[in-house]
Structure formats: C-alpha cells, structure tokens
Scaffold this active site. Sequence first.
Site, PDB file in Angstrom:
ATOM      1  N   HIS A  34       0.889   0.766 -23.906  1.00 47.61           N
ATOM      2  CA  HIS A  34       2.124   1.508 -23.661  1.00 47.61           C
ATOM      3  C   HIS A  34       2.190   2.762 -24.517  1.00 47.61           C
ATOM      4  O   HIS A  34       1.452   2.911 -25.485  1.00 47.61           O
ATOM      5  CB  HIS A  34       3.334   0.629 -23.973  1.00 47.61           C
ATOM      6  CG  HIS A  34       3.371   0.214 -25.413  1.00 47.61           C
ATOM      7  ND1 HIS A  34       2.604  -0.826 -25.892  1.00 47.61           N
ATOM      8  CD2 HIS A  34       4.054   0.709 -26.483  1.00 47.61           C
ATOM      9  CE1 HIS A  34       2.812  -0.952 -27.197  1.00 47.61           C
ATOM     10  NE2 HIS A  34       3.690  -0.031 -27.570  1.00 47.61           N
ATOM     11  N   HIS A 115       1.006   8.460 -27.512  1.00 49.99           N
ATOM     12  CA  HIS A 115      -0.335   7.875 -27.507  1.00 49.99           C
ATOM     13  C   HIS A 115      -0.292   6.438 -27.001  1.00 49.99           C
ATOM     14  O   HIS A 115       0.779   5.844 -26.919  1.00 49.99           O
ATOM     15  CB  HIS A 115      -0.912   7.888 -28.927  1.00 49.99           C
ATOM     16  CG  HIS A 115      -0.195   6.960 -29.854  1.00 49.99           C
ATOM     17  ND1 HIS A 115       1.019   7.290 -30.439  1.00 49.99           N
ATOM     18  CD2 HIS A 115      -0.477   5.692 -30.265  1.00 49.99           C
ATOM     19  CE1 HIS A 115       1.427   6.275 -31.186  1.00 49.99           C
ATOM     20  NE2 HIS A 115       0.546   5.282 -31.091  1.00 49.99           N
TER      21      HIS A 115
END
EC number: 3.1.-.-
Length: 169
Positions: A34, A115
């Site tokens: 995620h 990220h």
Amino acid sequence: MKYGVVIFPEKKIQDIANSYRKRYDPHYALIPPHITLKEAYDFDENHLNEATNHLEQISRETAPFEILLHKVSTFHPTTNVLYLAVQESEDIYSLHEQVNSGELFHESSYQFIPHITIGQKLPADEMHDIYGRLRMVNVQLKTRIDRFHLLYQLDNGSWTIYQTFLLRG
C-alpha cells in the site's frame, strides 16, 4: 483503536511488491502492499462519523489519477526500509494534504514520501546488500488510483478495511 488511510495499488503491482515483501518485510501477513496517505494513529471512535464524512467529501472532489512507481529506494540512514518510489505527482501530494486536514489533522512525524514498502526492519548489512541488487532493477510500473481506504488495526496487529472511498471528482 488505531486507524490509517491507504491506497492499494492494482493487483499486478501488489504481486510484484509481495514477491519482495514475503522475504524482506515482517509485516507481509498483516497488510497488503500500500501507499500510506495517513499513518496509523489512535482515533476516538466517537469522531469516526466526522472522519468518514471528511473522507467522503474528499473522494467526491478528487478525480482518479495515475502514478508511476519508478525506482527502488531506501530511507537509510533514518530507517532500514526498502521501497518502490512513486514519481513526483501533484495529484498524490494533494490527496495526502486533503486527507490530513480538518477532522484528521495532526502533526506527522515524517515528511510525506509516497512509496510502497518492500522491506523493513532489516539489519544494516542485509539492507545494503539487497538495495545494491534492487536499485539496478528497471522499475516502470503505472497504476491507476481511483479509491482510497480507511483501515483499522485488529488485536492481532493485522489491518482491515473499515470503508472504501471512490474518487469521483
């Protein structure tokens, strides 16, 4: 209870991230790959309705967009984390800023760097060795962002979706 707001990328990107996470990320079994929009925080459940209204408003005003994961990077020396980096995107920074305003505002301990974590809590030598190999990999992964999720943490440390918000601006 702890809550957080995340974006789950498309399945093909989750599969790529998981190919690394199952070896290098002790949180592999706790949450899918995620992008964190709002880091985990303790939230008074009495304010949950206001929080979901806030997130619903954002989803109504935000159009879907694409992002590009363009390299493997690390947060060393701050932490021994390896990640797939999101190329600069005004859309994702704007979404992060909106989510972290109003009812959900609180000071973050880190600067937002979008990220997908692929490794963490690694010994320094191992992290440098893995990063040395992975930074040579040509990463060019596009994914469409058309929703985000409010998650909560269960007693066993895993995370589950409380509510999904579709971007429809």
